[in-house]
Scaffold this motif. Structure first.
Motif, short mmCIF file in Angstrom:
data_model
loop_
_atom_site.label_atom_id
_atom_site.label_comp_id
_atom_site.label_asym_id
_atom_site.label_seq_id
_atom_site.Cartn_x
_atom_site.Cartn_y
_atom_site.Cartn_z
N GLY A 13 7.33 -9.46 5.23
CA GLY A 13 6.91 -8.20 4.51
C GLY A 13 6.98 -8.46 3.07
O GLY A 13 7.84 -9.35 2.67
N ASP A 17 3.81 -3.87 0.41
CA ASP A 17 3.63 -3.17 2.07
C ASP A 17 4.49 -1.64 1.96
O ASP A 17 4.47 -1.00 2.89
N VAL A 65 -0.54 -7.22 10.40
CA VAL A 65 -1.64 -6.55 9.63
C VAL A 65 -2.90 -6.93 10.18
O VAL A 65 -3.12 -8.24 10.76
N ILE A 72 -1.55 -2.42 7.65
CA ILE A 72 -0.39 -2.53 8.32
C ILE A 72 -0.23 -1.67 9.62
O ILE A 72 -0.38 -0.48 9.62
#
Length: 172
Positions: A13, A17, A65, A72
């Motif tokens: 991550g 995001d 993803v 996402i």
């Protein structure tokens, strides 16, 4: 392309995001007893959570993803199990999948990546609490070697009722 046909990449991550991760989590806050948070978060309120999951170490954040859209589809984390020092080799793990991306193997991809990343860390056990009922989550955790160890009865109150949480553990 619908999530079931899209190729999916799992990666660590990133701060970029944050909005999407917050949106996914807030769905579960607003609509389900899966999390016992009761008030949705702003991305800024979620930032400390995101920053507590670096690319390496015991506490990871993996995101799934869609490679075509960069959307996402879900995320998995390992986090501190408890704050006291003797718990340092234990983590709590969790998976959240976008509401329209469920039942497509996203959770499996996320957990596979998370546990592969944790394989060389100084960890002994992983724990997962699953608000009941949630057969899909129980199956996912059992597929990864988690075993049921007990249930906290009526431990959380949300939506005007009490919920049980089943606890699972996995050797690391």
């Amino acid at each position: 392309m619908p999530p079931e046909r899209a190729e999916v990449q799992v990666r660590p991550g990133a701060e970029t995001d944050l909005d999407a991760l917050t949106e996914i989590y807030n769905h579960y806050v607003r609509e389900t007893p899966i999390t016992f948070d009761t008030v949705p978060f702003t991305p800024e309120e979620r930032r400390p959570w995101l920053l507590s999951h670096p690319e390496d170490g015991l506490y990871r954040l993996k995101v799934a993803v869609a490679t075509d859209s960069q959307r996402i589809l879900g995320y998995a984390t390992s986090s501190a199990y408890r704050a006291k020092p003797a718990y340092a080799t234990s983590v709590e793990t969790t998976v959240y999948v976008a509401p329209d991306a469920g039942r497509r193997g996203i959770g499996t991809l996320l957990y596979a990546s998370l546990f592969e990343a944790l394989a060389d860390e100084d960890l002994h056990r992983a724990y997962a609490g699953i608000a009941q009922p949630n057969e899909a989550s129980a199956r996912l955790h059992e597929r990864f070697g988690f075993r049921y160890v007990g249930t906290y009865r009526e431990v959380g109150r949300k939506f005007g009722r009490y919920w049980d949480v089943a606890w699972y553990e996995k050797d690391l």
